[in-house]
Design an enzyme around this catalytic site. Structure first.
Site, mmCIF file in Angstrom:
data_model
loop_
_atom_site.group_PDB
_atom_site.id
_atom_site.type_symbol
_atom_site.label_atom_id
_atom_site.label_comp_id
_atom_site.label_asym_id
_atom_site.label_seq_id
_atom_site.Cartn_x
_atom_site.Cartn_y
_atom_site.Cartn_z
ATOM 1 N N SER A 176 45.330 41.502 41.257
ATOM 2 C CA SER A 176 45.660 40.091 41.152
ATOM 3 C C SER A 176 45.672 39.425 42.511
ATOM 4 O O SER A 176 45.772 40.072 43.544
ATOM 5 C CB SER A 176 47.059 39.960 40.559
ATOM 6 N N SER A 202 43.491 41.032 36.111
ATOM 7 C CA SER A 202 44.026 40.291 37.249
ATOM 8 C C SER A 202 44.886 39.115 36.821
ATOM 9 O O SER A 202 44.646 38.473 35.813
ATOM 10 C CB SER A 202 42.876 39.792 38.133
ATOM 11 N N ASP A 246 45.477 35.984 38.447
ATOM 12 C CA ASP A 246 45.041 35.116 39.544
ATOM 13 C C ASP A 246 45.509 33.696 39.246
ATOM 14 O O ASP A 246 45.039 33.049 38.306
ATOM 15 C CB ASP A 246 43.513 35.134 39.654
#
Lengths: 351, 351, 351, 351
Positions: free
Chosen positions: C230, C268, C270
């Site tokens: 991430s 991830s 993000d």
């Protein structure tokens, strides 16, 4: 007779003087109604945020998607930029192209727009294919321009007119409806106006009375009938509201629709377009680069009365469309009856 | 007495046998109620999609944000991945951290989760700070785990329990409420269950009766009173529905809330979490890479009855919370009265 | 050495004097680093939009979800209201609860907040479980408060500090990185600052050089390795930008991440959080009802240079984190190497 | 020469045999190019997910809005229902109406669609008004149908053809470009194809080389030049991916655009449409009510290689469009030069 003239109330806020979206100063509405032969029952309704050149003086705006089984054009730009730059057009599902073409031609030809090369037309629709030969695509871009050019302030025709000509709602004849609310001065004194194109289904409830159940028309009654259809809703306000809070207002319109018994069925294209006519919030097409926008606008904390106004006016606008619409025969001899208004009023008054 | 026992109906679909979210097979609910001294009036409610290890057997899920003035944790992962991997926790606004900590500790300690390093806790809240010393942060992670561990099938306590212990709704005592709908076999025979934590305002309407107006409690009555507050709504179904259509179901819960007179005021944190318990749609934590998910799920075209079920069950669950809640005195001697149920029932029956 | 000191450039805009998020006047950053024994390698980073009471003087803000497999708390309220009312906390995945608890306690205890009953903590995370005993949940709310209280203007430590203590990026040691851009006066003279917590994978590219491929570390090299992880990104600007355009700025940060070779893999989390420190756009907690917000803010048309600044500063901040991070041994004797910076610089200079 | 033929690589995954969107089995592409007189430089590109009746056999699909200053029609229905039911049309900004009209007429006239009354046309655009007399609205619905009917499998013309006829990209002549990736069998063996209509600006980077800077063409070089413009991106895959994960794939295309130096400027309409051609995921228009969809589809955990494929193929498709486009003179004697490919190749090879 509109319900309110028969002393039926929806909520607690007072209406504007016309009880129409045109109570919001500057807003204009135009209908083009096309009833021809046995099979054509359709039309166009144009809503103008103000009477000037909208492309040059855009208005803050937002779109909320209640249920997206529909073809509303122009949504992503409204969401990205937070404004509307054209009249808003409502028509039938297969005439969205004509709607866009009409709006683009209208915009390109306006004085001052000689160099414009990009126009974001906002065109909504519902499907009038039960009463109208929709596959015939009977709306032309010229007729869209006519609707725009006929737009006026003042009282608005409801029922079987414009984009509501051939629509069906809760199994009865639907159409165009409108309503408004005027906040008390202590809450800002702002006006909220709503106009709807009703073409949807559900379990009709009017001022709390389960009309659908009483009349034996409700979804899945025989575990067979579908209840599809759509509702286009346009919300105007003169309150100085920026795009984010306009989106929140738009969202509340679906709560007003819910109070009429709408269920936003799978096949519905339920959309709400909201804009502010506040002059201080106009967005000019051309400004010197780097010049900041200076504006005064409502804070989050002051939005709640406007939310309530949207809910109430949307509920009433939908019911107004049902009260105003008349029985109609159309394509393939299909017949849709008018809501039995007298019976409904009796129930509502005796509740 | 629940309204339905007094022959008050909400919509047209039949309820499940308990008229509770636990009519959805496998769903469990647990309350932890904390009433201490004069100032502590709060609690926790845990909803478990199934009785197994939820992290290892995730369920398809979605979140819809009705109005986002709230602290619901876990939303973005649910939206991105389309699933829920923990019990759902409801509590008070300032105890979300305790809720997350409890869920994380619970999940890490479950057999089979020895190597788990990431847990997406779903924790919602409303603000019980009028009756409860919310700044005291009186919920601990252990109490959250207690709520989870006490979760059971069967009838559910409503009113002043769990996360609804100190809540206020439409100016009356709110709390936990639940309801369900069971579709006829011809429409799939699926069950939809709803549980709510009611802490919001608006213009109360019960089965179509404008109770708020009749009782003189409605928003901006004196152009002064605020009408803020929140509603957490959890929707469960055994219908095999994937995440996109679960989001559409979640969206309809706000339409049920609208029918009770809720207005989703600026200050409200109105969220809907929806999940499917269908065993064929479980999402295992570990699967061989590249192996396709094989599933059978409902098509868009068959969603409408489920939408209607959500609307009806949400409306009823909210009203159930009001009928079940009792008058309560709390923090700073604040007192909130129970809804005058007898009066309301009279009005509803005479409408 | 930071890349820019070695004459490596990212894009065309000049940096601020520190090349750090603290180039945006008023922004403060604090790290709490926790390295204990063989297994604890974690920490907290706090970003303060300004040095005052943030709850009383909120800042316009937005969140963009690049990929939502993460536990960022506080998102829905930021999106709904368009503001942030607390310090922003970054930490490890299983310490989000501690982060929220710390922020809530900090906010409740600030002078002037004695009656506050609702706090929207914004707490992001990445998973440092490869080097850190993340299941031990070693961050306490007190340590979060320490990070907040240590926040300062000026240069910022990068690499293995704060929330970046135990992170891994592109297979190398990741950590905290920061960068800034200062627009020329002709474009407004505004500053954009970015800070990142890097813990993600992909096909590393530095200033256009395919470093991942050259070093033989890239995703699915053996059709086996995963590339999860991430990146938390915080963007600050002193430009007077309202929430909608802040969201657009946030969105561009993922384009900066893309230029480093990030691929936003399935696993991830993000996220980008963007805020404006412009004093004219502060949102006071208390204001007289009905009073309009008066503000001057950037128009859509003037946003592009800020978008470019975000892209460039994000790319550079990520690479800065890799240059600053040092090799680390942690949990279970796991070892992660520092990027071979000398080799990389040679390639970059010879391209 | 395409860059790959000159040994320029973008990323690490292998291409399909044509390095084109038509590597995805079943996908067809058709161009209609309109170059007339001195001022007309425009066209239409049609992308067909499969060769059958798309309305009767819809495909799972998603739309991602990179930046919404554009007129892409059909977005909300794709998002709501998760499918596409028509060919995808790309054209110029003011010809979207013609695009919709063409798609609607084409769909209504197909065998089997005799009773269809609702068609969701997906029509994207970029603004070719620098080289083309866009205000003349020179595309007709018949020409849109011609593009659809000419669609074919196999190699695709790139550069100044179809919807790319008059576009400009990074200050050079843009146009149509395409590319593909084929995953190794160990990762599923799926193909991802991308086609782009490039008309945007930014700081051009090719295979990591800062071409824009080297050639002295980049945004705000004189703090004056604007860098607006748009990119339409269509992503196809034969991987069995449902709509939510298709949206995630679509999102990654903007990361590929970022690697070419695109900055998604304020005035850009950057959209990504993604669909799956997997036969097992076709969505028939008519199915018996209540019948479940039975399908096998990729799990979240297996999406990452497809994300990487989208990023790589989008980057390459954009650069392909620049390599293929030729210098063009158009409206008002405007001239746009071809990218100096030889010079670029030299730089790339020497890096």
């Amino acid at each position: 007779t509109r319900p309110r003239e028969a002393a039926v109330h929806f909520g607690i806020l007072p209406t504007g003087s016309l009880n129409a979206i045109t109570d919001v100063p500057g807003v204009k509405v135009g209908h083009f109604t096309k009833i021809q032969g046995e099979n054509i029952r359709t039309g166009v309704t144009a809503i103008l945020p103000h009477g000037g050149n909208i492309f040059q003086q855009k208005v803050p705006a937002a779109v909320y998607v209640g249920n997206g089984f529909g073809k509303l054009a122009g949504t992503t730009q409204v969401m990205e930029l937070g404004n509307i730059e054209t009249p808003i057009i409502l028509t039938n599902t297969l005439s969205v192209a004509a709607g866009i073409e009409g709006v683009v031609k209208y915009s390109l030809s306006q004085a001052g727009n000689e160099n414009v090369q990009s126009v974001n037309a906002v065109v909504g629709e519902t499907n009038d294919g039960y009463l109208n030969d929709i596959r015939g695509m009977h709306i032309s871009s010229d007729e869209v321009i006519k609707a725009i050019q006929s737009a006026a302030s003042g009282a608005i025709a409801e029922g079987n007119v414009g984009a509501g000509t051939g629509t069906v709602c809760f199994g009865w004849k639907g159409g165009i409806g409108t309503s408004s609310r005027k906040l008390p001065e202590s809450l800002g004194g702002y006006t909220v106006g709503v106009i709807v194109q009703t073409n949807f289904g559900g379990n009709l409830q009017i001022a709390g009375v389960p009309v659908g159940e009483k009349l034996g028309k409700y979804p899945f009654k025989d575990a067979l009938e579908k209840s599809d259809g759509s509702c286009m809703i346009v919300v105007a306000t003169d309150a100085p509201v920026l795009d984010r809070n306009l989106e929140r207002m738009a969202k509340r319109a679906m709560m007003g629709l819910a109070k009429t018994g709408g269920i936003a069925s799978n096949g519905s294209g339920d959309y709400v377009i909201a804009f502010s006519t506040a002059e201080g919030l106009r967005i000019p097409y051309s400004m010197p680069s780097g010049k900041l926008e200076e504006a005064a606008y409502l804070r989050n904390d002051d939005m709640t009365p406007l939310f309530m106004a949207v809910i109430e006016a949307t509920e009433e606008a939908i019911i107004n469309s049902l009260f105003a619409a008349e029985s109609m025969k159309g394509k393939d001899q299909h017949q849709v009856e008018k809501l039995p208004v007298g019976q409904v009023l009796e129930w509502v008054k005796n509740k």
